[in-house]
Design a protein around this motif. Structure first.
Motif, PDB file in Angstrom:
ATOM      1  N   LYS A   1       0.705  -1.021  -0.078  1.00  0.00           N
ATOM      2  CA  LYS A   1       0.057   0.061   0.040  1.00  0.00           C
ATOM      3  C   LYS A   1       0.728   1.047   0.220  1.00  0.00           C
ATOM      4  CE  LYS A   1      -4.009   0.099   1.903  1.00  0.00           C
ATOM      5  NZ  LYS A   1      -5.132   0.315   2.450  1.00  0.00           N
ATOM      6  N   TYR A   2       2.072   1.343   0.724  1.00  0.00           N
ATOM      7  CA  TYR A   2       2.641   2.286   0.725  1.00  0.00           C
ATOM      8  C   TYR A   2       4.100   2.187  -0.046  1.00  0.00           C
ATOM      9  CZ  TYR A   2      -0.490   4.477   3.780  1.00  0.00           C
ATOM     10  OH  TYR A   2      -1.516   5.026   4.358  1.00  0.00           O
ATOM     11  N   GLY A   3       4.343   1.156  -1.067  1.00  0.00           N
ATOM     12  CA  GLY A   3       5.443   1.440  -2.111  1.00  0.00           C
ATOM     13  C   GLY A   3       6.391   0.173  -1.768  1.00  0.00           C
ATOM     14  N   ALA A   4       6.038  -0.691  -1.074  1.00  0.00           N
ATOM     15  CA  ALA A   4       6.911  -1.930  -1.127  1.00  0.00           C
ATOM     16  C   ALA A   4       7.043  -2.624  -2.358  1.00  0.00           C
ATOM     17  CB  ALA A   4       6.615  -2.836   0.118  1.00  0.00           C
ATOM     18  N   ALA A   5       8.250  -3.300  -2.556  1.00  0.00           N
ATOM     19  CA  ALA A   5       8.530  -3.834  -4.067  1.00  0.00           C
ATOM     20  C   ALA A   5       7.647  -5.307  -3.974  1.00  0.00           C
ATOM     21  CB  ALA A   5       9.872  -4.095  -4.170  1.00  0.00           C
ATOM     22  N   ARG A   6       7.286  -6.091  -2.928  1.00  0.00           N
ATOM     23  CA  ARG A   6       6.876  -7.261  -2.964  1.00  0.00           C
ATOM     24  C   ARG A   6       5.928  -7.440  -1.592  1.00  0.00           C
ATOM     25  NH1 ARG A   6      12.135  -7.949  -2.920  1.00  0.00           N
ATOM     26  NH2 ARG A   6      11.897  -8.239  -5.094  1.00  0.00           N
ATOM     27  N   SER A   7       5.173  -8.170  -1.624  1.00  0.00           N
ATOM     28  CA  SER A   7       4.252  -8.611  -0.340  1.00  0.00           C
ATOM     29  C   SER A   7       5.008  -9.537   0.335  1.00  0.00           C
ATOM     30  CB  SER A   7       2.916  -9.307  -0.667  1.00  0.00           C
ATOM     31  OG  SER A   7       3.023 -10.417  -1.629  1.00  0.00           O
ATOM     32  N   ASN A   8       4.619  -9.711   1.533  1.00  0.00           N
ATOM     33  CA  ASN A   8       4.986 -11.004   2.523  1.00  0.00           C
ATOM     34  C   ASN A   8       4.375 -12.088   2.266  1.00  0.00           C
ATOM     35  OD1 ASN A   8       7.272  -9.350   3.770  1.00  0.00           O
ATOM     36  ND2 ASN A   8       6.123  -8.538   5.404  1.00  0.00           N
ATOM     37  N   ARG A   9       4.940 -13.171   2.565  1.00  0.00           N
ATOM     38  CA  ARG A   9       4.122 -14.409   2.143  1.00  0.00           C
ATOM     39  C   ARG A   9       2.692 -14.602   3.103  1.00  0.00           C
ATOM     40  NH1 ARG A   9       8.457 -19.211   1.900  1.00  0.00           N
ATOM     41  NH2 ARG A   9       9.727 -18.625  -0.009  1.00  0.00           N
ATOM     42  N   ASP A  10       2.960 -14.162   4.349  1.00  0.00           N
ATOM     43  CA  ASP A  10       1.689 -14.350   5.141  1.00  0.00           C
ATOM     44  C   ASP A  10       0.659 -12.962   5.243  1.00  0.00           C
ATOM     45  OD1 ASP A  10       3.093 -12.476   6.484  1.00  0.00           O
ATOM     46  OD2 ASP A  10       3.456 -13.356   8.291  1.00  0.00           O
ATOM     47  N   GLY A  11       0.999 -11.932   4.507  1.00  0.00           N
ATOM     48  CA  GLY A  11       0.184 -10.954   4.246  1.00  0.00           C
ATOM     49  C   GLY A  11       0.551  -9.971   5.283  1.00  0.00           C
ATOM     50  N   SER A  12       1.521  -9.882   6.095  1.00  0.00           N
ATOM     51  CA  SER A  12       2.004  -9.240   7.039  1.00  0.00           C
ATOM     52  C   SER A  12       2.727  -8.096   6.661  1.00  0.00           C
ATOM     53  CB  SER A  12       2.674  -9.696   8.209  1.00  0.00           C
ATOM     54  OG  SER A  12       4.105 -10.110   7.462  1.00  0.00           O
ATOM     55  N   ILE A  13       2.854  -6.904   7.289  1.00  0.00           N
ATOM     56  CA  ILE A  13       3.836  -5.907   7.158  1.00  0.00           C
ATOM     57  C   ILE A  13       4.946  -6.011   7.922  1.00  0.00           C
ATOM     58  CG2 ILE A  13       2.410  -4.358   5.494  1.00  0.00           C
ATOM     59  CD1 ILE A  13       2.390  -2.669   7.907  1.00  0.00           C
ATOM     60  N   SER A  14       6.334  -5.884   7.805  1.00  0.00           N
ATOM     61  CA  SER A  14       7.243  -6.035   8.865  1.00  0.00           C
ATOM     62  C   SER A  14       7.407  -4.726   9.724  1.00  0.00           C
ATOM     63  CB  SER A  14       8.648  -6.324   8.275  1.00  0.00           C
ATOM     64  OG  SER A  14       8.485  -7.348   7.443  1.00  0.00           O
ATOM     65  N   LEU A  15       6.402  -4.581  10.457  1.00  0.00           N
ATOM     66  CA  LEU A  15       6.218  -3.311  11.478  1.00  0.00           C
ATOM     67  C   LEU A  15       5.773  -4.103  12.621  1.00  0.00           C
ATOM     68  CD1 LEU A  15       6.293  -0.287  12.281  1.00  0.00           C
ATOM     69  CD2 LEU A  15       4.139  -0.136  11.374  1.00  0.00           C
ATOM     70  N   HIS A  16       6.459  -3.703  13.866  1.00  0.00           N
ATOM     71  CA  HIS A  16       6.137  -4.616  15.006  1.00  0.00           C
ATOM     72  C   HIS A  16       6.052  -3.353  16.247  1.00  0.00           C
ATOM     73  CE1 HIS A  16       6.343  -7.663  17.869  1.00  0.00           C
ATOM     74  NE2 HIS A  16       7.361  -7.179  18.347  1.00  0.00           N
ATOM     75  N   ALA A  17       5.194  -3.331  16.992  1.00  0.00           N
ATOM     76  CA  ALA A  17       5.074  -2.528  18.189  1.00  0.00           C
ATOM     77  C   ALA A  17       5.791  -3.280  19.182  1.00  0.00           C
ATOM     78  CB  ALA A  17       3.491  -2.585  18.618  1.00  0.00           C
ATOM     79  N   ARG A  18       6.877  -2.717  19.488  1.00  0.00           N
ATOM     80  CA  ARG A  18       8.123  -3.293  20.270  1.00  0.00           C
ATOM     81  C   ARG A  18       7.879  -3.370  21.678  1.00  0.00           C
ATOM     82  NH1 ARG A  18      11.499  -7.519  20.810  1.00  0.00           N
ATOM     83  NH2 ARG A  18      13.636  -7.241  21.901  1.00  0.00           N
ATOM     84  N   SER A  19       7.620  -2.128  22.134  1.00  0.00           N
ATOM     85  CA  SER A  19       7.357  -1.813  23.506  1.00  0.00           C
ATOM     86  C   SER A  19       6.624  -0.729  23.782  1.00  0.00           C
ATOM     87  CB  SER A  19       8.923  -1.630  24.041  1.00  0.00           C
ATOM     88  OG  SER A  19       9.272  -0.384  23.893  1.00  0.00           O
ATOM     89  N   ILE A  20       5.995  -0.683  25.011  1.00  0.00           N
ATOM     90  CA  ILE A  20       5.127   0.418  25.487  1.00  0.00           C
ATOM     91  C   ILE A  20       5.566   0.735  26.851  1.00  0.00           C
ATOM     92  CG2 ILE A  20       3.326  -1.430  26.008  1.00  0.00           C
ATOM     93  CD1 ILE A  20       1.200   0.673  25.131  1.00  0.00           C
ATOM     94  N   GLU A  21       5.599   1.839  27.235  1.00  0.00           N
ATOM     95  CA  GLU A  21       5.862   2.642  28.425  1.00  0.00           C
ATOM     96  C   GLU A  21       5.219   3.617  29.014  1.00  0.00           C
ATOM     97  OE1 GLU A  21      10.589   4.032  30.099  1.00  0.00           O
ATOM     98  OE2 GLU A  21       9.960   3.494  28.194  1.00  0.00           O
TER      99      GLU A  21
END
Length: 229
Positions: A179-199
């Motif tokens: 949706k925002y310009g990546a060259a190819r999709s991930n196999r599982d339909g995810s995007i590689s963005l992860h909410a790592r921590s919350i404080e």
């Protein structure tokens, strides 16, 4: 189905879970199962609670994004957490795998976003425009592999698709984010963005909390990225 092993933190007032990519935080028009309802059902059975279980969503992350999501288990906790959100007193750290390396290894991005309801995208501008909202984040390059780069991001405002749109604007689309310009999709339909921590400061006990979400372990690239942690 909700997996109780995804619970990162829980007490009488709050519960934080590590959301898998593809899961909904709240029900939507698709009718697909959502974490909000699944956690309610889990607590109802586990704690043998009569009647309805209270659960309030403190913040949301997009369906294809993984990581820490915070819920309130009491009305008092939800009210107080909403105040923390309003006053920007919750520190949110994300990790992103990007296709390109940013020109500067760290910095602050300030843009102006307009949400397009028809395309479910945010358009990014360098200056204020009609209907725009300011979007700010800080980023830092943590490491690079052969094809992808790990950025640590502190979200300073909470706009629609903010991280995805702003990183795309500087030429660093997130892996898998077509949706925002990546060259190819991930196999599982995810995007590689992860909410790592919350404080934040606990709304009742008033003690500082920092909760970290492990990266998706089924993804070898994420597991490699975590070595930069």
């Amino acid at each position: 189905m909700f997996n109780p092993e995804s619970i990162l933190y829980e007490d009488n007032h709050l519960i934080v879970v590590n959301k898998r990519s593809g899961e909904l935080v709240q029900p939507d028009t698709t009718g697909d199962p959502a974490l909000e309802d699944e956690i309610k059902a889990f607590i109802h059975v586990r704690d043998d609670k009569p009647g309805n279980v209270f659960l309030g969503v403190v913040h949301r992350i997009d369906r294809p994004v993984s990581g820490a999501v915070l819920f309130a288990k009491t009305g008092k906790a939800l009210t107080r957490m909403n105040e923390l959100v309003k006053n920007r007193e919750i520190r949110k750290i994300y990790w992103a795998l990007t296709e390109n390396r940013p020109q500067q290894p760290e910095g602050e991005l300030v843009h102006h976003l307009v949400r397009d309801g028809k395309t479910n995208k945010s358009r990014v501008y360098d200056r204020p425009t009609a209907g725009s909202k300011e979007a700010r984040l800080r980023y830092r390059l943590k490491g690079s592999g052969t094809h992808y780069h790990l950025l640590e991001i502190e979200l300073l405002t909470g706009r629609h698709h903010q991280i995805r749109a702003q990183l795309s604007k500087i030429g660093c689309p997130i892996r898998g984010d077509l949706k925002y310009g990546a060259a190819r999709s991930n196999r599982d339909g995810s995007i590689s963005l992860h909410a790592r921590s919350i404080e934040f400061v606990h709304p009742v006990r008033k003690e500082p909390l920092r909760i970290t979400a492990p990266v998706p372990q089924q993804d070898n690239l994420w597991k490699f990225a975590e070595t930069f942690g």
